[in-house]
Motif scaffolding. Structure first.
Motif, short mmCIF file in Angstrom:
data_model
loop_
_atom_site.label_atom_id
_atom_site.label_comp_id
_atom_site.label_asym_id
_atom_site.label_seq_id
_atom_site.Cartn_x
_atom_site.Cartn_y
_atom_site.Cartn_z
N SER A 128 32.54 34.93 43.03
CA SER A 128 32.00 35.80 41.98
C SER A 128 32.17 37.26 42.37
O SER A 128 32.56 37.58 43.48
CB SER A 128 30.52 35.49 41.78
OG SER A 128 29.80 35.82 42.95
N GLY A 129 31.87 38.17 41.42
CA GLY A 129 32.04 39.59 41.66
C GLY A 129 31.11 40.12 42.73
O GLY A 129 31.49 40.94 43.56
N SER A 130 29.86 39.68 42.71
CA SER A 130 28.88 40.18 43.66
C SER A 130 28.83 39.33 44.92
O SER A 130 28.28 39.74 45.92
CB SER A 130 27.50 40.19 43.03
OG SER A 130 27.12 38.86 42.70
N ASP A 133 26.34 35.34 42.82
CA ASP A 133 26.11 34.71 41.52
C ASP A 133 25.22 33.47 41.72
O ASP A 133 25.59 32.54 42.41
CB ASP A 133 27.46 34.29 40.92
CG ASP A 133 27.34 33.87 39.46
OD1 ASP A 133 26.20 33.57 39.03
OD2 ASP A 133 28.36 33.84 38.76
N THR B 239 27.80 44.01 38.59
CA THR B 239 28.00 42.58 38.80
C THR B 239 26.83 42.02 39.59
O THR B 239 26.61 40.82 39.60
CB THR B 239 29.27 42.26 39.62
OG1 THR B 239 29.16 42.91 40.88
CG2 THR B 239 30.51 42.74 38.94
N LYS B 322 34.11 37.42 38.72
CA LYS B 322 33.22 37.49 37.55
C LYS B 322 31.94 36.70 37.80
O LYS B 322 31.91 35.77 38.58
CB LYS B 322 33.92 36.92 36.33
CG LYS B 322 35.04 37.80 35.87
CD LYS B 322 35.45 37.49 34.46
CE LYS B 322 36.68 38.31 34.12
NZ LYS B 322 37.79 38.02 35.05
N GLU B 323 30.91 37.10 37.08
CA GLU B 323 29.63 36.42 37.15
C GLU B 323 29.52 35.52 35.91
O GLU B 323 29.91 35.91 34.81
CB GLU B 323 28.49 37.44 37.12
CG GLU B 323 28.59 38.50 38.21
CD GLU B 323 28.16 38.01 39.58
OE1 GLU B 323 27.03 37.53 39.70
OE2 GLU B 323 28.96 38.10 40.52
N GLY B 331 33.43 40.68 31.02
CA GLY B 331 34.13 41.48 32.02
C GLY B 331 35.19 42.38 31.41
O GLY B 331 35.16 43.60 31.58
N ASN B 347 31.14 45.32 35.53
CA ASN B 347 30.38 44.08 35.63
C ASN B 347 31.28 42.91 36.02
O ASN B 347 30.91 41.75 35.93
CB ASN B 347 29.61 43.77 34.35
CG ASN B 347 30.48 43.26 33.24
OD1 ASN B 347 31.70 43.40 33.29
ND2 ASN B 347 29.88 42.67 32.23
N SER B 348 32.52 43.25 36.45
CA SER B 348 33.39 42.27 37.09
C SER B 348 34.27 43.09 38.01
O SER B 348 34.35 44.30 37.87
CB SER B 348 34.25 41.54 36.05
OG SER B 348 35.20 42.42 35.50
#
Lengths: 190, 559
Positions: A128-130, A133, B239, B322-323, B331, B347-348
């Motif tokens: 995930s991006g962070s 997630d 994100t 991505k979340e 995104g 946010n991505s």
């Protein structure tokens, strides 16, 4: 030259400093204080970071923050490029065309030891991006049901129903991995 | 589904921007019979800054005041970041930052860019986040609004452009602060934290320790989104589940990106009394935005290329970076909005967007006029309008005019200079860093994507955007210094030169409009400015687009 500097100091620098001071007082003290007070009053749980405690009051995680799971009896979250470090979150920043991503995916797929013909949901092989997630898709949870059921000695169809029930609490599409694992632990005390 | 949602967010912003534009105008240019509370507000502002706020300023002294105030902003924040170890509100004991990183960070937030070569939760105390960075997020956005107000006054024929100190305080207290109170409250309700407690230590179900960073996030995120700042509280920006915990916050944050930049166009129209002209400009920007959003949504629905042939179910598109909680289209939608408007939050992870999707944010930053930054987006568009008017004038053999004033050599020189600064920094910077270890040694991906990372970084710095292909190892002395300088120059040159143009136009005699005048409120004029923006942009940037994202896209199947 010196005179110009003096004029600039009184006509520009001092007013600028006064403007700076006034904006700092309002924007950096008053504004956050109001929002903080609102948060503590309206939403104290999430305002402090949505932490989850056990019955002894010990912190066991964050509702919104993925934590590492590797044991077979737990559902596993998405891969994390930050190794689930919630004080240094990050994504992989790999290009989708980068073959390094393919190598990583092959390792991740191998960890799930899929039966031939079976496809694995993409969220279980992409970071995930962070890196934090907290969710996986419903399909990704159902995909893990046989392993978890076997490790816990549960009936697969019952576990599948529990997953579906968990998903239905929100949109029906997503599973919060930590919360689902907590539910499982609560249902079968060690 | 994601298309419908995207369209509803855009539509809501368009509808809200009109009343907000009226409000902006009323605050920045108080009506003669202002309500009592506003008169009180005005007297308070003058009292705060003293007699300096009472004087009317021409473009030069307006620019001097702006630079002085921005200098103070720079100095105060520099000091705070340098000594953060000894300041309060540092529960996680953050150490001092390396000097070139301090320079880069301060330049970045002063210039409304918010390029981040640090990671918030790993490097900064709560005091630094609030008193240095969040403060700059307020006053740098207010500087942009003040500059646009001054430009609009000049173009309506006044040689006196108002008073910078008054304008910047009007914008801060009258516009940004009330909007932030509303948005931050909504974000709290959506579950964003607002605490001064330090990081929590959790003992996980499998017996590990996990340190969970948190902080006064809600207040910070509101101004980050509204002021086209974009600098996140946490490293991965929106994100991060604490900075953007769900669908609701995502929609609020997404709309907050667009609101003020859109309203700025209407404010320009109201202040110059050319609302129909503003509507044409608005329509051109909206068209370009729609194209970018559509392209990003479509391109990002393609699966992750590197996973082709593996037994992976990819019906949700490319999920790397991505979340899941925002939905698939969130995104690319955000990527298009945040770069059209010079916001720069994400946010991505843009580095992990499909190669051609990654081109969309770059296009947004290269053009830098699709609503653009708070205040400055409309100022950038003004430069293209001048260029467009000039080209049309030449074609019909008439001295070109804009808003009844003649556009002549001096104005054209200034406008072109301001337009050309942007490609010079992007192309020049990317060339130097791609050719030397300064850049080539810091990339995270091989081949054309590595070049894209360098190109994106300079595009982001020069557009005062702040997003990045974050795989780039950009916390080095060369990167910090080069992008820091680029951000400052590309912030202030394109503000000061347009003010000079406005000053020079205002000093000219108004020429009465007649049948030969090029009307600025027709669809034809819309095509003129659309053409200027698109052709100038394409001529300047197509070659590097081919070298980076397009080359990567074409080569993606080659193993």
């Amino acid at each position: 030259m010196f005179r110009t500097l003096m004029i600039w100091t009184t006509a520009e620098l001092f007013p600028s400093m006064r403007a700076a001071l006034s904006t700092i007082l309002v924007c950096c003290i008053a504004y956050p204080a109001v929002i903080w007070a609102l948060g503590q009053g309206l939403t104290p749980h999430t305002a402090d970071g949505s932490l989850i405690y056990d019955k002894d009051g010990r912190t066991i995680g964050g509702e919104r923050i993925a934590q590492a799971f590797t044991r077979p009896e737990y559902f596993w979250p998405r891969p994390s490029a930050a190794d689930y470090n919630a004080a240094g979150a990050a994504g992989s920043n790999l290009s989708p065309a980068n073959l390094r991503l393919r190598e990583l995916a092959e390792q991740r797929i191998a960890a799930y030891t899929p039966a031939s013909e079976e496809t694995i949901p993409a969220d279980l092989v992409t970071a995930s991006g962070s890196g934090l997630d907290p969710h996986i898709t419903r399909e990704a949870a159902l995909y893990q049901v046989p392993r978890v059921a076997k490790a816990r000695g549960l009936d697969e169809s019952e576990l599948r129903a529990a997953v579906q029930q968990h998903a239905n609490k929100t949109t029906g599409l997503l599973i919060n991995v930590l919360l689902l694992n907590l539910e499982l632990d609560a249902a079968v005390p060690e | 589904m994601s298309l419908v949602l995207s369209l509803s967010i855009l539509g809501a912003c368009v509808l809200l921007s009109w009343p907000l534009g009226r409000y902006l105008t009323a605050v920045m240019e108080p009506p003669k019979e202002a309500p009592g509370i506003q008169r009180l507000f005005e007297t308070t502002i003058v009292r705060v800054t003293g007699s300096a706020a009472a004087a009317q300023q021409n473009w030069k002294s307006y620019a001097v005041s702006m630079l002085t105030f921005n200098g103070v902003m720079f100095g105060v924040s520099w000091l705070i970041l340098t000594v953060q170890t000894w300041l309060p509100l540092n529960p996680d004991q953050m150490a001092a930052l390396e000097p070139s990183l301090v320079f880069n960070t301060v330049a970045s937030f002063t210039s409304n860019t918010n390029l981040q070569h640090y990671s918030g939760e790993a490097s900064l105390s709560y005091f630094s986040q609030l008193f240095a960075l969040m403060w700059l997020q307020f006053v740098s956005a207010a500087t942009g609004l003040a500059a646009l107000t001054a430009l609009a006054r000049g173009l309506s024929g006044r040689t006196m452009l108002g008073n910078f100190y008054r304008d910047v305080l009007r914008a801060t207290f009258g516009i940004l602060l009330p909007l932030c109170l509303v948005v931050a409250t909504l974000l709290l309700i959506g579950g964003i934290p607002m605490t001064f407690k330090g990081a929590a230590v959790a003992h996980t179900l499998e017996g590990l320790e996990q340190t969970i960073a948190r902080g006064p996030v809600a207040a910070f995120v509101a101004i980050k989104q509204l002021g086209t700042n974009g600098g996140g509280f946490f490293g991965p920006n929106s994100t991060h589940p604490m900075e953007n915990p769900g669908f609701f916050t995502n929609v609020i944050e997404c709309a907050s990106i667009l609101l003020i930049p859109m309203a700025c166009v209407w404010m320009f129209g109201f202040m110059t009394r050319r609302v129909r002209h503003a509507a044409v400009v608005f329509a051109v920007m909206a068209l370009m935005l729609a194209v970018n959003v559509g392209a990003a949504l479509y391109l990002e629905s393609a699966p992750t290329a590197a996973l082709e042939g593996l037994p992976v179910a990819q019906q949700r598109g490319n999920l790397e970076g991505k979340e899941l909680r925002f939905g698939t289209g969130a995104g690319p939608l955000w990527a298009a909005l945040t770069t059209a408007t010079s916001n720069g939050s994400v946010n991505s992870m843009h580095d992990s967007l499909n190669p051609l999707t990654g081109l969309v944010p770059m296009i947004g930053m290269w053009l830098n006029v699709i609503f653009g930054g708070v205040g400055v987006g409309m100022i950038n568009m003004f430069l293209y309008i001048i260029a467009g008017v000039f080209i049309c004038g030449m074609m019909v053999g008439r001295t070109p005019e804009y808003l009844t004033r003649k556009v002549e050599t001096r104005e054209m020189k200034l406008a072109l200079l301001a337009i050309l600064v942007h490609p010079l920094f992007i192309l020049g910077g990317a060339a130097i860093f791609a050719a030397t270890p300064w850049g080539a040694g810091t990339v995270n991906n091989p081949g054309p994507h590595g070049f894209s990372e360098i190109l994106y970084e300079f595009s982001s710095a020069s557009a005062d955007n702040g997003s990045g292909f974050e795989g780039l190892g950009d916390n080095t002395v060369p990167w910090n210094t080069a992008t820091g300088l680029v951000m400052l120059l590309s912030r202030f040159i394109p503000i000061i030169l347009p003010l000079a143009i406005a000053g020079s136009l205002a000093a000219k005699k108004a020429a009465p409009e007649n049948t030969g005048t090029l009307r600025t409120d027709t669809p034809l004029f819309g095509f003129v400015i659309l053409g200027s923006v698109v052709f100038v942009g394409a001529l300047l940037f197509l070659p590097v687009a081919v070298l980076g994202p397009i080359a990567e896209h074409l080569a993606r199947g080659i193993r």
